[in-house]
Write an enzyme that holds these catalytic residues in place. Structure first.
Site, PDB file in Angstrom:
ATOM      1  CB  ALA A  67      -4.115  63.393   6.493  1.00 48.10           C
ATOM      2  CD  GLU A 136      -5.858  67.782   0.575  1.00 47.08           C
ATOM      3  OE1 GLU A 136      -5.625  68.689  -0.247  1.00 47.08           O
ATOM      4  OE2 GLU A 136      -6.014  67.993   1.794  1.00 47.08           O
TER       5      GLU A 136
END
Ligand code: CAA
Length: 262
Positions: A67, A136
């Site tokens: 992302a 992440e």
């Protein structure tokens, strides 16, 4: 289609290749890119002449590095982050359930949302220098586009926990050993192999391909007994198709079949 800023389209008879293109940020998934990809998937889904979709990343370095982290600074509370996760998950579910085969040609980093996107493909081809991971944790967050769920279903519970907790990357060879990747290729051969596989799949019976995909995909979420019933019903549906008659006749007449998707 022509208005896409972040996606390039190449098509030939039977297949379309979508190249995700934000090379300066390693093809990171901005909201705008997600919207364009959604439009592209709409187009692939409704275009009958496109029987197979290939997805890849622009440049030699990355498939998708996740992302777009720069957009995270605009998120002010949990609800907005959850909304973003649902936006990505909805699109990725569509890709996973597209009634046509999806080949992921992973040409470099497939990290975070990039690894999650690759996991939505039916077949993953990887270049030798591809890297897969869910980093992440290093941002103080968890995967949001399906990583904790799809990765565990492919590589198993503990390996998924290991990868998500450490953020460690897998090489293409390791990902291949774990069953995440179906074939590892020299970078120079990756796209040619993806295109030739797409051509090969585009010549198979489209409805049978669709039912294989549905039977395996949906079967994994249910018990074996119900899964076998599902398989039997799709097997039955195949026998109502013209393509089944063509396939069997072609075999008996010792000639290649010509499938129409009917
Ligand atoms: N978002 C935004 N920009 C990114 C990006 C990302 N995910 N990944 C890389 N970039 C940008 C970098 O900021 C850099 O920009 P500048 O040139 O303006 O500095 C450019 O792309 C090139 O990257 P690097 O200089 O970092 O290249 P490198 O070769 O040194 O490292 C890398 C490559 C290891 C992939 C490194 O870029 C990296 O760690 N990227 C982030 C990976 C990541 O954490 N992904 C998960 C994102 S969160 C997510 O995806 C959540 C989810 O589940 C939906």
């Amino acid at each position: 289609m022509s208005n896409w800023k972040n996606i390039m389209l190449e098509q030939e008879e039977g297949w379309a290749l979508l190249t995700l293109s934000r090379p300066k940020v390693l093809n990171a998934l901005s909201r705008e890119l997600l919207d364009e990809l959604n439009e592209a998937v709409d187009w692939v889904e409704k275009t009958d002449s496109i029987r197979v979709l290939i997805l890849t990343g622009d440049g030699e370095k990355a498939f998708v590095a996740g992302a777009d982290i720069s957009e995270f600074t605009q998120i002010e509370h949990a609800g907005q982050a959850e909304e973003l996760a649902i936006k990505g998950q909805t699109l990725f579910n569509r890709i996973e359930n597209l009634p046509k085969p999806v080949i992921m040609a992973v040409n470099g980093y497939a990290l975070g949302g990039g690894c999650e996107l690759a996991l939505c493909g039916d077949i993953i081809l990887a270049s030798e220098h591809a890297r897969f991971g869910q980093p992440e944790i290093n941002l103080g967050i968890i995967p949001g586009y399906g990583g904790t769920q799809r990765l565990a279903r492919v590589v198993g519970k503990n390996m998924a926990k290991y990868l998500c907790m450490t953020g460690e990357m897998l090489t293409a060879a390791e990902a291949h050993r774990l069953g995440l990747v179906q074939k590892v290729l020299p970078a120079s051969e990756l796209l040619n192999e993806a295109k030739s596989l797409a051509k090969q799949l585009s010549q198979k019976a489209p409805l049978a391909i669709q039912w294989i995909k549905k039977s395996i995909q949906n079967g994994l979420d249910i018990d074996l007994k119900t899964g076998l019933q599902l398989e039997a019903s799709y097997f039955g549906l195949c026998f109502d198709t013209e393509d089944r008659i063509e396939g069997v006749n072609a075999f008996l007449e010792k000639r290649p079949p010509r499938f129409k998707g009917k």
